[in-house]
Scaffold this motif. Structure first.
Motif, PDB file in Angstrom:
ATOM      1  N   ARG A   1       0.835  -1.208   0.000  1.00 20.16           N
ATOM      2  CA  ARG A   1       0.000   0.000   0.000  1.00 20.16           C
ATOM      3  C   ARG A   1       0.871   1.260   0.000  1.00 20.16           C
ATOM      4  NH1 ARG A   1      -4.826   1.562   4.130  1.00 20.16           N
ATOM      5  NH2 ARG A   1      -5.646   3.240   2.852  1.00 20.16           N
ATOM      6  N   VAL A   2       1.944   1.234   0.825  1.00 22.56           N
ATOM      7  CA  VAL A   2       2.860   2.385   0.842  1.00 22.56           C
ATOM      8  C   VAL A   2       3.511   2.544  -0.512  1.00 22.56           C
ATOM      9  CG1 VAL A   2       5.040   3.221   1.817  1.00 22.56           C
ATOM     10  CG2 VAL A   2       3.260   2.373   3.338  1.00 22.56           C
ATOM     11  N   ASP A   3       3.949   1.432  -1.103  1.00 24.64           N
ATOM     12  CA  ASP A   3       4.542   1.508  -2.449  1.00 24.64           C
ATOM     13  C   ASP A   3       3.544   2.087  -3.448  1.00 24.64           C
ATOM     14  OD1 ASP A   3       6.912   0.466  -1.544  1.00 24.64           O
ATOM     15  OD2 ASP A   3       6.561  -1.582  -2.303  1.00 24.64           O
ATOM     16  N   LYS A   4       2.296   1.629  -3.355  1.00 23.48           N
ATOM     17  CA  LYS A   4       1.245   2.133  -4.266  1.00 23.48           C
ATOM     18  C   LYS A   4       1.024   3.627  -4.033  1.00 23.48           C
ATOM     19  CE  LYS A   4      -2.664   1.536  -6.741  1.00 23.48           C
ATOM     20  NZ  LYS A   4      -2.676   2.633  -7.666  1.00 23.48           N
ATOM     21  N   LEU A   5       0.973   4.023  -2.728  1.00 26.63           N
ATOM     22  CA  LEU A   5       0.772   5.436  -2.422  1.00 26.63           C
ATOM     23  C   LEU A   5       1.957   6.282  -2.880  1.00 26.63           C
ATOM     24  CD1 LEU A   5      -0.818   5.240   1.143  1.00 26.63           C
ATOM     25  CD2 LEU A   5      -1.944   5.968  -0.968  1.00 26.63           C
ATOM     26  N   GLU A   6       3.169   5.775  -2.713  1.00 26.92           N
ATOM     27  CA  GLU A   6       4.345   6.499  -3.190  1.00 26.92           C
ATOM     28  C   GLU A   6       4.303   6.654  -4.705  1.00 26.92           C
ATOM     29  OE1 GLU A   6       7.706   4.347  -1.659  1.00 26.92           O
ATOM     30  OE2 GLU A   6       7.713   5.498   0.212  1.00 26.92           O
ATOM     31  N   GLN A   7       3.894   5.549  -5.367  1.00 24.53           N
ATOM     32  CA  GLN A   7       3.792   5.609  -6.821  1.00 24.53           C
ATOM     33  C   GLN A   7       2.728   6.625  -7.238  1.00 24.53           C
ATOM     34  OE1 GLN A   7       2.849   1.875  -8.585  1.00 24.53           O
ATOM     35  NE2 GLN A   7       3.136   2.588 -10.670  1.00 24.53           N
ATOM     36  N   ASP A   8       1.562   6.599  -6.575  1.00 22.68           N
ATOM     37  CA  ASP A   8       0.492   7.558  -6.877  1.00 22.68           C
ATOM     38  C   ASP A   8       0.954   8.977  -6.604  1.00 22.68           C
ATOM     39  OD1 ASP A   8      -1.108   5.442  -7.576  1.00 22.68           O
ATOM     40  OD2 ASP A   8      -2.365   5.507  -5.751  1.00 22.68           O
ATOM     41  N   LEU A   9       1.684   9.170  -5.503  1.00 24.12           N
ATOM     42  CA  LEU A   9       2.188  10.494  -5.156  1.00 24.12           C
ATOM     43  C   LEU A   9       3.189  10.971  -6.195  1.00 24.12           C
ATOM     44  CD1 LEU A   9       2.316  12.807  -3.089  1.00 24.12           C
ATOM     45  CD2 LEU A   9       4.168  11.556  -1.983  1.00 24.12           C
ATOM     46  N   HIS A  10       4.050  10.049  -6.578  1.00 22.02           N
ATOM     47  CA  HIS A  10       5.033  10.399  -7.605  1.00 22.02           C
ATOM     48  C   HIS A  10       4.341  10.784  -8.914  1.00 22.02           C
ATOM     49  CE1 HIS A  10       8.946  10.504  -9.455  1.00 22.02           C
ATOM     50  NE2 HIS A  10       8.544   9.628 -10.384  1.00 22.02           N
ATOM     51  N   GLU A  11       3.354   9.982  -9.296  1.00 20.52           N
ATOM     52  CA  GLU A  11       2.597  10.288 -10.527  1.00 20.52           C
ATOM     53  C   GLU A  11       1.872  11.612 -10.392  1.00 20.52           C
ATOM     54  OE1 GLU A  11       0.025   6.969 -11.241  1.00 20.52           O
ATOM     55  OE2 GLU A  11       1.689   5.653 -11.831  1.00 20.52           O
ATOM     56  N   LEU A  12       1.326  11.879  -9.229  1.00 16.93           N
ATOM     57  CA  LEU A  12       0.619  13.141  -8.982  1.00 16.93           C
ATOM     58  C   LEU A  12       1.588  14.316  -9.068  1.00 16.93           C
ATOM     59  CD1 LEU A  12      -2.481  13.053  -7.923  1.00 16.93           C
ATOM     60  CD2 LEU A  12      -1.457  14.391  -6.091  1.00 16.93           C
ATOM     61  N   GLN A  13       2.762  14.138  -8.494  1.00 16.99           N
ATOM     62  CA  GLN A  13       3.756  15.191  -8.547  1.00 16.99           C
ATOM     63  C   GLN A  13       4.200  15.443  -9.981  1.00 16.99           C
ATOM     64  OE1 GLN A  13       6.744  13.801  -5.839  1.00 16.99           O
ATOM     65  NE2 GLN A  13       5.841  14.885  -4.083  1.00 16.99           N
ATOM     66  N   GLU A  14       4.380  14.372 -10.737  1.00 17.77           N
ATOM     67  CA  GLU A  14       4.763  14.525 -12.143  1.00 17.77           C
ATOM     68  C   GLU A  14       3.659  15.231 -12.915  1.00 17.77           C
ATOM     69  OE1 GLU A  14       5.687  10.672 -13.708  1.00 17.77           O
ATOM     70  OE2 GLU A  14       7.689  10.653 -12.781  1.00 17.77           O
ATOM     71  N   GLU A  15       2.428  14.853 -12.629  1.00 12.58           N
ATOM     72  CA  GLU A  15       1.281  15.486 -13.311  1.00 12.58           C
ATOM     73  C   GLU A  15       1.238  16.974 -12.978  1.00 12.58           C
ATOM     74  OE1 GLU A  15      -1.836  15.944 -15.714  1.00 12.58           O
ATOM     75  OE2 GLU A  15      -0.741  14.073 -15.494  1.00 12.58           O
ATOM     76  N   ARG A  16       1.427  17.293 -11.747  1.00 10.34           N
ATOM     77  CA  ARG A  16       1.424  18.687 -11.324  1.00 10.34           C
ATOM     78  C   ARG A  16       2.550  19.457 -11.986  1.00 10.34           C
ATOM     79  NH1 ARG A  16       0.753  19.812  -5.008  1.00 10.34           N
ATOM     80  NH2 ARG A  16      -1.139  20.990  -5.224  1.00 10.34           N
ATOM     81  N   GLU A  17       3.715  18.811 -12.021  1.00 10.68           N
ATOM     82  CA  GLU A  17       4.871  19.458 -12.647  1.00 10.68           C
ATOM     83  C   GLU A  17       4.590  19.706 -14.116  1.00 10.68           C
ATOM     84  OE1 GLU A  17       8.311  21.330 -12.495  1.00 10.68           O
ATOM     85  OE2 GLU A  17       7.429  20.414 -10.737  1.00 10.68           O
TER      86      GLU A  17
END
Length: 178
Positions: free
Chosen positions: A147-163
């Protein structure tokens, strides 16, 4: 408390054995069948005693031992009967006490064995419970890691999307300014 009562009881039996030995002695010496057997035993004991005495003095070889007088043989026989009775009572009491102690020791050992088995079973049950709990916790930890890995991946994707969105917005301004 029971041990104290038992000890007092055995002491009473030993104490009562001496007067009873006197009565037993009188009965044996007055008995028509036992009296000659006891006198004969006393005569044999006298011969053995003389033989032992001669051997202790270093005298070897054949020797003649005459019979004791009937009065002396009866006296020795009465001592033999009396002491034999007291000895028999003593042996009986000791054997009885030994048997009682042996039974007590066996009961104690059985209780210790039962306690040890219960303790072993408790150890096995606790070990099994801890192994099951450990397996559950390991499963939960693995699920949390996923779940943490999934959340980190989602966060990373979200950060990339925001960027990307930020770059695209600023990119519009930077294109217009050119």
């Amino acid at each position: 408390m029971a041990a104290l009562v038992f000890k007092i009881f055995t002491l009473t039996i030993r104490t009562a054995a001496k007067p009873l030995a006197g009565r037993f002695q009188a009965w044996v010496l007055d008995h028509p069948t036992l009296r000659p057997a006891v006198v004969n035993l006393a005569q044999k004991m006298h011969k053995i005693e003389v033989g032992i005495s001669r051997a202790a003095e270093g005298k070897v070889g054949k020797f003649f031992v005459g019979n004791m007088s009937d009065e002396r043989a009866l006296e020795l026989a009465s001592k033999v009967v009396s002491e034999g009775f007291v000895f028999g009572v003593g042996v009986t009491v000791i054997a009885w006490e030994y048997e009682r102690q042996h039974k007590k020791d066996l009961d104690k050992k059985a209780k210790e064995d039962a306690f040890r088995q219960a303790l072993d079973q408790k150890y096995i049950d606790e070990k099994t419970r801890l192994e099951e709990e450990n397996a559950q916790q390991s499963t939960m930890i693995l699920a949390m890691i996923d779940r943490v890995d999934k959340l980190e991946q989602d966060l990373h994707e979200l950060q990339e999307e925001r960027e990307r969105q930020r770059n695209s917005r600023w990119g519009m301004f930077s294109l217009q300014g050119r």
